[in-house]
Scaffold this active site. Structure first.
Site, mmCIF file in Angstrom:
data_model
loop_
_atom_site.group_PDB
_atom_site.id
_atom_site.type_symbol
_atom_site.label_atom_id
_atom_site.label_comp_id
_atom_site.label_asym_id
_atom_site.label_seq_id
_atom_site.Cartn_x
_atom_site.Cartn_y
_atom_site.Cartn_z
ATOM 1 N N CYS A 58 12.125 -14.114 0.923
ATOM 2 C CA CYS A 58 11.461 -14.716 -0.241
ATOM 3 C C CYS A 58 12.454 -15.424 -1.159
ATOM 4 O O CYS A 58 12.046 -16.205 -2.023
ATOM 5 C CB CYS A 58 10.668 -13.666 -1.017
ATOM 6 S SG CYS A 58 11.644 -12.298 -1.633
ATOM 7 N N CYS B 227 5.910 -14.637 1.886
ATOM 8 C CA CYS B 227 6.262 -13.485 2.713
ATOM 9 C C CYS B 227 5.157 -13.233 3.736
ATOM 10 O O CYS B 227 3.975 -13.289 3.411
ATOM 11 C CB CYS B 227 6.447 -12.245 1.836
ATOM 12 S SG CYS B 227 6.764 -10.727 2.771
ATOM 13 N N CYS C 152 0.843 -1.187 0.000
ATOM 14 C CA CYS C 152 0.000 0.000 0.000
ATOM 15 C C CYS C 152 0.882 1.242 0.000
ATOM 16 O O CYS C 152 2.080 1.171 0.238
ATOM 17 C CB CYS C 152 -0.914 0.002 1.224
ATOM 18 S SG CYS C 152 -1.992 -1.448 1.285
ATOM 19 N N ASP D 10 13.793 -9.295 -17.057
ATOM 20 C CA ASP D 10 12.706 -8.919 -16.165
ATOM 21 C C ASP D 10 13.224 -8.905 -14.736
ATOM 22 O O ASP D 10 14.317 -9.406 -14.451
ATOM 23 C CB ASP D 10 11.518 -9.873 -16.298
ATOM 24 C CG ASP D 10 10.191 -9.209 -15.899
ATOM 25 O OD1 ASP D 10 10.220 -8.043 -15.464
ATOM 26 O OD2 ASP D 10 9.148 -9.852 -16.015
ATOM 27 N N ASP D 11 12.396 -8.335 -13.835
ATOM 28 C CA ASP D 11 12.829 -8.181 -12.446
ATOM 29 C C ASP D 11 12.723 -9.482 -11.661
ATOM 30 O O ASP D 11 13.503 -9.732 -10.742
ATOM 31 C CB ASP D 11 12.004 -7.091 -11.751
ATOM 32 C CG ASP D 11 10.522 -7.415 -11.750
ATOM 33 O OD1 ASP D 11 10.052 -8.016 -10.783
ATOM 34 O OD2 ASP D 11 9.841 -7.075 -12.735
ATOM 35 N N CYS E 194 15.964 -7.757 4.204
ATOM 36 C CA CYS E 194 15.272 -9.028 4.363
ATOM 37 C C CYS E 194 15.253 -9.722 2.999
ATOM 38 O O CYS E 194 14.770 -9.156 2.013
ATOM 39 C CB CYS E 194 13.844 -8.812 4.860
ATOM 40 S SG CYS E 194 12.853 -10.332 4.919
ATOM 41 N N SER F 24 8.867 -2.806 -15.701
ATOM 42 C CA SER F 24 9.609 -3.247 -14.522
ATOM 43 C C SER F 24 11.038 -3.670 -14.832
ATOM 44 O O SER F 24 11.912 -3.577 -13.972
ATOM 45 C CB SER F 24 8.869 -4.392 -13.834
ATOM 46 O OG SER F 24 8.682 -5.479 -14.728
ATOM 47 N N CYS G 139 12.851 -4.577 3.128
ATOM 48 C CA CYS G 139 12.377 -5.510 2.109
ATOM 49 C C CYS G 139 13.119 -5.249 0.798
ATOM 50 O O CYS G 139 12.943 -4.202 0.176
ATOM 51 C CB CYS G 139 10.874 -5.351 1.896
ATOM 52 S SG CYS G 139 10.219 -6.321 0.513
#
Length: 454
Positions: free
Chosen positions: A450, A396, A6, A359-360, A447, A297, A250
């Site tokens: 993931c 996550c 968000c 790509d990311d 962190c 991206s 993150c």
């Protein structure tokens, strides 16, 4: 692709008492990439709080000059993508609560790890929840533990209570009739910045949201992990609520979530992504004719890959910016169609070329599979996929809506198996060990959950 977090934005008119609603809406527009399900603002004129929110994009919710009709000298705003809780109007934020005949509002970016346990405990005690979002736990905690009405609550007490009872992640904005509070969790999972100008004070999930305003002599900085900011009577007060936790920024904010022109965790996002592309090129070289980014991206990483490899960057895929997110389509057939609507190959660029597709990240692999197919249909001689991040192999718990492990293609398949599924000539990722080496001491602040198998 992963779902976004968000976005938070707050504004406080410091000098002349101007209406901040329009400025909050502008800030939310700059943060639209962080949430596209709903948008809302809460403002105070010093005596009462007014909240307006709705489902959809910011322009849709606040179209027709709505913000001009909502008057307040300071306030908070929110754009939402759900990590916990379904997508409906009730879950739209800010949440505005009436307690002891007073109102206060809250906006939250993140996800509460101990949320299910807290909710079960409160319900057993007789609490009633009006939403399915874990954000509602914050006001429940405050009204249970703090004495008096909201106007009597001290900012430090609010911060300490949250830090002692609620597990991260959270970046928070509170609006009371007389003040705004911003609080970032002790680990700093989610970014949060503050900007002070001659006439106003602003807070945002990303500092790129400040660029819409006159920034002459502006002071901009990141709010520290565990730091609570109180804005009252035109003055900023900083309270260190917790300073002993290790940072856990993150890293996926750098990989995908944040805007390229933002500066988060001490680094520019575009330059970090370009660095990841360079790292990917050095770790995974391949002979080819052109480097093609998956727009938007993958652009910064593709630029870095091109620079490091010496292979020219070409716009082999054109992105239609007027098509919605493909990953929200529940039907697989709709998702296939969505990819073709969103990304259009330029045949004249890719025909008879050996293509390096950048790509990311890869999550489910469905979108990438369709992109490779389109490139081949338009004449690509070879398609080599390079991903400018490590393999996403874990879920996550701190504010990213990553699918279950069974849905994560990298968690269940080897690189060779994935390559065959995608029908690529080769496939490679940045290894986590190489990423950590490149980051050096900075790597300790992030962190990478993931990217690590349990």
């Amino acid at each position: 692709m992963l779902m976004e977090n968000c976005g938070l934005f707050a504004a406080y008119s410091k000098a002349e008492k101007y209406n901040v609603s329009g400025r909050i809406v502008e800030g939310l527009l700059a943060l639209q990439h962080r949430g596209q399900e709903s948008a809302g603002i809460s403002v105070s004129d010093g005596t009462k709080i007014t909240t307006y929110k709705g489902k959809g994009l910011v322009n849709r919710v606040f179209g027709g000059g709505v913000s001009k009709k909502i008057n307040g000298y300071f306030g908070i705003g929110h754009v939402r993508y759900s990590t916990k809780g379904v997508s409906n109007f009730t879950n739209a934020q800010p949440l505005t609560i009436k307690y002891k005949n007073e109102f206060f509002s809250i906006a939250h970016n993140g996800q509460i790890e101990n949320g299910p346990e807290m909710k079960e405990k409160y319900e057993e005690q007789g609490s009633i929840f009006m939403t399915t979002t874990d954000t509602e736990l914050f006001p429940h905690l405050l009204v249970k533990k703090l004495k008096g009405s909201p106007s009597s609550w001290k900012s430090e007490e609010i911060g300490k209570l949250i830090a002692e009872n609620i597990s991260p992640s959270y970046s928070l904005l509170f609006l009371f009739t007389d003040k705004v509070i911003a609080f970032r969790d002790p680990f700093g999972y989610r970014p949060l910045s503050i900007c002070e100008t001659e006439n106003g004070i602003y807070i945002a999930s990303e500092d790129s949201a400040f660029k819409f305003f006159p920034l002459r002599n502006a002071k901009i900085r990141e709010i520290k992990p565990g730091e609570l900011i109180e804005i009252k009577d035109g003055k900023i007060k900083s309270h260190v609520i917790s300073s002993n936790s290790p940072n856990k920024f993150c890293f996926f904010e750098h990989v995908y979530f944040a805007r390229p022109d933002s500066n988060i965790f001490g680094d520019n996002v575009h330059l970090m992504r370009e660095k990841l592309g360079e790292l990917c090129a050095k770790e995974n070289p391949i002979k080819a004719d052109i480097v093609v980014p998956v727009m938007d991206s993958g652009f910064s990483a593709a630029l870095g890959y091109s620079k490091a490899s010496g292979i020219p960057l070409e716009m082999g895929l054109m992105r239609n910016k007027y098509v919605g997110r493909t990953f929200i389509d529940p039907d697989l057939q709709e998702r296939k169609l969505g990819v073709r609507r969103k990304l259009l190959p330029i045949k004249e660029v890719i025909d008879n070329k050996r293509v390096i597709l950048i790509d990311d990240s890869i999550v489910r692999g469905t979108t990438m599979k369709h992109i490779v197919k389109m490139l081949r249909e338009n004449g690509a001689k070879q398609v080599h996929i390079r991903i400018a991040s490590p393999m996403v192999v874990n879920t996550c718990h701190w504010g990213v809506d990553i699918p279950t492990k069974e849905e994560l293609i990298c968690a269940t398949k080897t690189i060779e198996e994935i390559r065959k599924i995608l029908n690529a000539d080769s496939l490679n990722f940045i290894t986590l060990s190489n990423l950590l080496t490149s980051l050096g001491e900075k790597g300790k602040n992030y962190c990478f959950h993931c990217f690590i198998k349990d």
